[in-house]
Motif scaffolding. Structure first.
Motif, short mmCIF file in Angstrom:
data_model
loop_
_atom_site.label_atom_id
_atom_site.label_comp_id
_atom_site.label_asym_id
_atom_site.label_seq_id
_atom_site.Cartn_x
_atom_site.Cartn_y
_atom_site.Cartn_z
N LYS A 10 0.79 -0.82 0.30
CA LYS A 10 -0.12 0.33 0.18
C LYS A 10 0.62 1.25 0.11
O LYS A 10 1.86 1.28 -0.05
CB LYS A 10 -0.92 0.00 1.46
N CYS A 11 0.42 2.06 -0.58
CA CYS A 11 0.91 3.68 -0.54
C CYS A 11 1.48 4.29 1.00
O CYS A 11 0.50 3.61 2.22
CB CYS A 11 0.22 5.15 -0.88
N PRO A 12 2.85 4.47 0.88
CA PRO A 12 3.20 4.75 2.25
C PRO A 12 2.70 5.91 2.46
O PRO A 12 2.49 6.05 3.90
CB PRO A 12 4.93 4.76 1.87
N GLN A 13 1.90 6.63 2.30
CA GLN A 13 1.71 8.15 2.96
C GLN A 13 -0.37 8.13 3.43
O GLN A 13 -0.47 8.13 4.51
CB GLN A 13 0.93 9.09 1.60
N CYS A 14 -0.47 7.32 2.76
CA CYS A 14 -1.91 6.69 2.49
C CYS A 14 -2.75 5.96 3.26
O CYS A 14 -3.48 5.69 3.91
CB CYS A 14 -3.64 8.03 1.82
N GLU A 15 -1.79 4.56 2.37
CA GLU A 15 -2.00 3.19 3.45
C GLU A 15 -3.61 2.64 2.91
O GLU A 15 -3.57 1.90 3.07
CB GLU A 15 -2.08 2.85 4.55
N ASN A 37 1.52 7.44 -9.99
CA ASN A 37 1.37 8.42 -8.21
C ASN A 37 -0.05 7.28 -7.74
O ASN A 37 -0.56 6.75 -7.99
CB ASN A 37 0.29 9.37 -8.61
N CYS A 38 0.26 7.50 -5.88
CA CYS A 38 -1.08 7.17 -5.30
C CYS A 38 -2.28 7.63 -6.31
O CYS A 38 -2.58 9.09 -6.17
CB CYS A 38 -0.92 7.83 -4.34
N GLN A 39 -3.59 7.20 -5.97
CA GLN A 39 -5.09 7.90 -6.19
C GLN A 39 -5.61 8.42 -6.00
O GLN A 39 -6.15 8.92 -6.01
CB GLN A 39 -5.26 6.43 -7.30
N THR A 40 -5.13 8.11 -4.37
CA THR A 40 -5.75 8.49 -3.26
C THR A 40 -5.09 9.84 -2.83
O THR A 40 -5.11 11.66 -3.12
CB THR A 40 -5.66 8.18 -2.00
N CYS A 41 -3.88 10.08 -3.09
CA CYS A 41 -3.03 11.07 -2.24
C CYS A 41 -1.85 11.39 -3.06
O CYS A 41 -1.21 12.39 -2.33
CB CYS A 41 -2.58 10.53 -0.47
N ASN A 42 -1.70 11.21 -4.47
CA ASN A 42 -0.87 11.83 -4.98
C ASN A 42 0.96 11.56 -4.88
O ASN A 42 1.40 12.26 -5.51
CB ASN A 42 -1.24 13.07 -5.93
N PHE A 43 1.29 10.42 -4.25
CA PHE A 43 2.40 10.58 -3.49
C PHE A 43 3.23 9.71 -4.76
O PHE A 43 3.00 8.97 -5.40
CB PHE A 43 2.06 9.29 -2.68
N LYS A 44 3.98 10.29 -5.24
CA LYS A 44 4.96 9.79 -6.46
C LYS A 44 5.93 8.82 -5.65
O LYS A 44 6.63 8.88 -5.05
CB LYS A 44 5.84 10.96 -6.32
ZN LIG Z 1 -1.48 7.42 -0.77
#
Ligand SMILES: [Zn+2]
Length: 119
Positions: A10-15, A37-44
């Motif tokens: 999972k994305c490290p920022q929003c999980e 990018n993450c589709q929720t928080c746009n983390f690259k």
């Molecule tokens: Zn995210």
């Protein structure tokens, strides 16, 4: 929990969202595909070109640990011969290749996610 998110990729920022589009298919010789990018928080995920070069070293450590464990279990616990233990390790390396690819990149992303990661 951060360890579960790492193992699930999972994305490290929003999980919430997955790092990988596809899990890869051993029989079709496909490697796992990543989202940019993450589709929720746009983390690259790929911070810079060649970012995942370092994931090779994580992969080396992960596979070495798995192979040593597989050798010890097959040789000393199941009492297989040296050749059979070696073949077990070779088979494991093929079966776990896509899993190790995803795991090592996830670990690498989490290492450099910085202070945004909640503990
Ligand atoms: Zn995210």
């Amino acid at each position: 929990m951060i360890l579960m998110s790492l193992l699930k990729g999972k994305c490290p920022q929003c999980e919430k969202n997955d790092i990988f589009k596809s899990k890869g298919n051993l029989f079709k010789l496909q490697i796992p595909e990543m989202h940019d990018n993450c589709q929720t928080c746009n983390f690259k995920f790929e911070k810079e070109p060649g970012f995942f070069f370092g994931a090779m070293f994580v992969s080396y450590a992960v596979t070495a640990a798995e192979f040593i464990a597989a050798y010890i279990i097959s040789h000393f616990i199941f009492g297989l011969s040296l050749l059979a233990s070696f073949l077990t390790v070779v088979a494991l390396s093929i079966v776990l290749s896509a899993f190790n690819f995803r795991l090592s990149r996830s670990i690498w992303i989490y290492l450099f996610a910085g202070s945004k990661v909640k503990a």
